[in-house]
Design an enzyme around this catalytic site. Structure first.
Site, mmCIF file in Angstrom:
data_model
loop_
_atom_site.group_PDB
_atom_site.id
_atom_site.type_symbol
_atom_site.label_atom_id
_atom_site.label_comp_id
_atom_site.label_asym_id
_atom_site.label_seq_id
_atom_site.Cartn_x
_atom_site.Cartn_y
_atom_site.Cartn_z
ATOM 1 N N ASP A 11 37.689 10.313 45.825
ATOM 2 C CA ASP A 11 39.137 10.242 46.018
ATOM 3 C C ASP A 11 39.625 10.960 47.269
ATOM 4 O O ASP A 11 40.779 10.831 47.641
ATOM 5 C CB ASP A 11 39.854 10.854 44.806
ATOM 6 N N HIS A 12 38.766 11.731 47.899
ATOM 7 C CA HIS A 12 39.191 12.580 49.028
ATOM 8 C C HIS A 12 38.290 12.346 50.228
ATOM 9 O O HIS A 12 37.425 13.182 50.521
ATOM 10 C CB HIS A 12 39.146 14.048 48.621
ATOM 11 N N PHE A 13 38.421 11.439 50.928
ATOM 12 C CA PHE A 13 39.257 10.246 50.876
ATOM 13 C C PHE A 13 38.319 9.060 50.809
ATOM 14 O O PHE A 13 37.236 9.126 51.373
ATOM 15 C CB PHE A 13 40.142 10.173 52.121
#
Length: 160
Positions: free
Chosen positions: A33-35
């Site tokens: 999710d990052h990123f």
């Protein structure tokens, strides 16, 4: 759940300094999710790696006298670069001041020759049983667990 953001302690001088490393891999769940298209270690986790190294330094400096070391303050935190999968964060932390139950540290995180994060940390140390007497057995158990975990993170060169 515990986030272990130190893979190995490479050098330690109790009462003075510690050096530890974290190798970042794509297997780190938070990178999804990052990123998604530009995976990098979140800044707060770089700070946490510095905190974990500093915590080990405090434990070793006092020969695990206290069962609990917590972050009391983070000052002048500066982020200067990204850490990508395949890179290694090398964290160096040194003691600036040691008073009563507080330790002030200076920390830096490097990727190769590039500074990625730096700042000062204030850590508080205590035994839970000193505040809540019924927790004294927990203190003893926690210190045992900490010593075992430390033995996995640090092997002096003569043992390597």
């Amino acid at each position: 759940m515990q986030f272990m953001l130190i893979d190995r302690i490479t050098e330690i001088q109790p009462g003075a300094s510690i050096t530890a490393v974290k190798a970042l891999t794509l297997a780190e769940e938070y990178l999804q999710d990052h990123f998604p298209r530009f995976p990098v270690m979140p800044g707060v986790l770089m700070l946490e790696a510095m905190l974990q190294a500093g915590t080990w330094l405090v434990y070793l400096t006092e020969d695990f006298r206290h069962s609990t070391v917590v972050l009391r303050g983070a000052r002048n935190i500066k982020y200067a670069g990204f850490i990508r999968p395949g890179e290694t964060l090398t964290v160096r932390v040194e003691i600036l001041e040691n008073k009563e139950n507080l330790t002030t540290l200076k920390g830096e995180g490097w990727v190769g020759d590039a500074l990625a994060v730096s700042g000062r940390l204030v850590l508080e140390r205590f035994n839970a049983g000193d505040r809540e007497p019924h927790l004294r057995p927990w203190d003893s158990h926690a210190r045992t667990q900490l010593r075992q975990r430390f033995a996995k993170l640090y092997r002096p060169k003569s043992e390597a």
